[in-house]
Design an enzyme around this catalytic site. Sequence first.
Site, mmCIF file in Angstrom:
data_model
loop_
_atom_site.group_PDB
_atom_site.id
_atom_site.type_symbol
_atom_site.label_atom_id
_atom_site.label_comp_id
_atom_site.label_asym_id
_atom_site.label_seq_id
_atom_site.Cartn_x
_atom_site.Cartn_y
_atom_site.Cartn_z
ATOM 1 N N GLY A 119 101.637 75.550 44.330
ATOM 2 C CA GLY A 119 102.410 76.228 45.194
ATOM 3 C C GLY A 119 101.876 77.027 46.373
ATOM 4 N N ARG A 133 100.352 69.096 44.263
ATOM 5 C CA ARG A 133 100.295 68.854 42.686
ATOM 6 C C ARG A 133 99.627 67.666 42.372
ATOM 7 N NH1 ARG A 133 104.713 73.016 43.557
ATOM 8 N NH2 ARG A 133 103.989 74.708 42.435
ATOM 9 N N ASP A 174 98.127 79.668 38.114
ATOM 10 C CA ASP A 174 97.566 79.603 37.137
ATOM 11 C C ASP A 174 97.454 78.234 36.800
ATOM 12 O OD1 ASP A 174 100.169 79.481 36.662
ATOM 13 O OD2 ASP A 174 100.243 80.257 34.675
ATOM 14 N N THR A 229 99.413 83.147 45.095
ATOM 15 C CA THR A 229 100.957 82.728 44.644
ATOM 16 C C THR A 229 102.015 83.776 44.749
ATOM 17 O OG1 THR A 229 102.532 82.451 42.528
ATOM 18 C CG2 THR A 229 100.058 83.512 42.237
ATOM 19 N N ASP A 246 104.377 84.804 43.323
ATOM 20 C CA ASP A 246 105.103 85.222 42.126
ATOM 21 C C ASP A 246 104.221 86.522 41.538
ATOM 22 O OD1 ASP A 246 107.131 83.231 41.940
ATOM 23 O OD2 ASP A 246 105.628 81.903 41.225
ATOM 24 N N ASP A 267 102.257 86.462 39.372
ATOM 25 C CA ASP A 267 102.009 86.259 38.112
ATOM 26 C C ASP A 267 100.710 86.373 37.212
ATOM 27 O OD1 ASP A 267 102.275 83.801 38.836
ATOM 28 O OD2 ASP A 267 103.828 83.062 37.599
ATOM 29 N N ARG A 317 110.582 81.962 38.395
ATOM 30 C CA ARG A 317 111.165 81.271 37.136
ATOM 31 C C ARG A 317 110.501 81.845 35.893
ATOM 32 N NH1 ARG A 317 110.730 76.062 39.814
ATOM 33 N NH2 ARG A 317 108.423 76.059 39.645
ATOM 34 N N ARG A 319 130.171 86.170 46.361
ATOM 35 C CA ARG A 319 129.670 85.000 47.124
ATOM 36 C C ARG A 319 128.487 84.896 46.526
ATOM 37 N NH1 ARG A 319 133.921 84.637 49.091
ATOM 38 N NH2 ARG A 319 134.536 84.378 51.364
HETATM 39 P P1 ADP Z 1 99.856 76.534 40.473
HETATM 40 O O1 ADP Z 1 98.430 76.499 40.797
HETATM 41 O O2 ADP Z 1 100.668 77.256 41.635
HETATM 42 O O3 ADP Z 1 100.488 77.166 39.211
HETATM 43 P P2 ADP Z 1 100.664 73.970 39.436
HETATM 44 O O4 ADP Z 1 100.976 74.615 37.762
HETATM 45 O O5 ADP Z 1 101.346 73.078 40.138
HETATM 46 O O6 ADP Z 1 100.469 75.185 40.538
HETATM 47 O O7 ADP Z 1 99.014 73.492 39.288
HETATM 48 C C1 ADP Z 1 98.403 72.867 40.343
HETATM 49 C C2 ADP Z 1 97.570 71.734 40.275
HETATM 50 O O8 ADP Z 1 96.613 72.060 39.142
HETATM 51 C C3 ADP Z 1 98.405 70.709 39.606
HETATM 52 O O9 ADP Z 1 98.936 69.854 40.251
HETATM 53 C C4 ADP Z 1 97.226 70.096 38.679
HETATM 54 O O10 ADP Z 1 96.498 69.142 39.616
HETATM 55 C C5 ADP Z 1 96.284 71.059 38.403
HETATM 56 N N1 ADP Z 1 96.380 71.471 36.814
HETATM 57 C C6 ADP Z 1 97.688 72.070 36.520
HETATM 58 N N2 ADP Z 1 97.544 72.465 35.161
HETATM 59 C C7 ADP Z 1 96.574 71.668 34.845
HETATM 60 C C8 ADP Z 1 96.170 71.496 33.363
HETATM 61 N N3 ADP Z 1 96.658 71.756 32.231
HETATM 62 N N4 ADP Z 1 95.090 70.538 33.216
HETATM 63 C C9 ADP Z 1 94.309 70.002 34.393
HETATM 64 N N5 ADP Z 1 94.796 70.290 35.821
HETATM 65 C C10 ADP Z 1 95.955 71.002 35.903
#
Ligand code: ADP
Length: 329
Positions: free
Chosen positions: A17, A78, A109, A132, A134, A136, A178, A253
Amino acid sequence: MTKTKTISHIGVLTSGGDAPGMNAAIRAVVRACAFYGLDCTGFRGGYKGLMNADASRMDARSVAHIISRGGTVLKSARCMEFHSHEGREKAASVLKREGIDGLVVIGGDGSFTGADLLRSEFGVAVVGIPGTIDNDIYGTDRTIGYDTAVNTVMTAMDNIRDTATSHDRLFFIECMGRDSGFIGLQAGIAGGATEILIPEAPRTLPELVAKLQASRRACKSSSIILVAEGDQSGCVFSLAKQTAAQLPDYDVRVSVLGHIQRGGSPSCADRVLASQLGIAAVEQLQQGNAGIMVGVRNNALATTPLSDAISQKPTPCPDLLRVTGIISL
Ligand code: ADP
């Protein structure tokens, strides 16, 4: 923490994100590389761009005037393919082929989980920067983008307050969050919410109704209930409907803030944090430290193993939860 060999060429990408301040972090990584005489390559579109070698060299001037821009000039994505060992092998071979010996991943994360696998499976020296909205991520008091996002929510609440007061209305405003209530709690206090509904502090419908009735008795002319996406009610529209059914004399609202919370020019705090962490990431790689996230704790730079940043969850400040109960009388 993994110790690595001497670093001469660093790669950087933004993943997951997007968050305001990611550009400021890219700029800081690139400028730190220039300052220390290291080569720097930016990958476009997160891990997808890394696997496909969608890359270009970046120098100090290539990041001019991006500190004030929201989003990410490197784009984010992603990437499902990166979840597989084969996908990560492809990414590791691109890094090897390009002669990149350290990778900075700016993301949340999920991105850190992928980065840590890249390190454990293929020995890639990675450092994460928490980006991020969030907030978090364990191991840092603030993530890049959080301050801007809470200010966006606060401003939206101020604007909605004007119309809510003019018509004596009760507004349910849904904000992002979320899995965590950091945005809701911070913005809710600043925006004067009557009640803040976040995953960490659930409220029952009777509790909410009783609070609103007390507000009415206290002559409040308008009320705002700030609801994080991840609140137990599950759907802000049905919560508003259930509340309206119990309080028929209220004009209710709903406003869902949505993606406006991700955009906008980063706040001063986010620009400064991103600048500090971007430089720290490069310096950590230079010092041979990898498999870590850089962050700020108690106003000091702090590093956290990526494995901890991924596996542990920060919780909103308990004192702020207490403050909401007192301040919203
Ligand atoms: P954020 O980094 O904001 O938490 P995502 O959870 O969508 O966003 O993760 C971003 C990208 O990181 C994913 O599209 C994927 O390419 C990689 N990723 C996320 N989780 C895993 C995982 N368990 N194993 C390998 N790559 C991962």
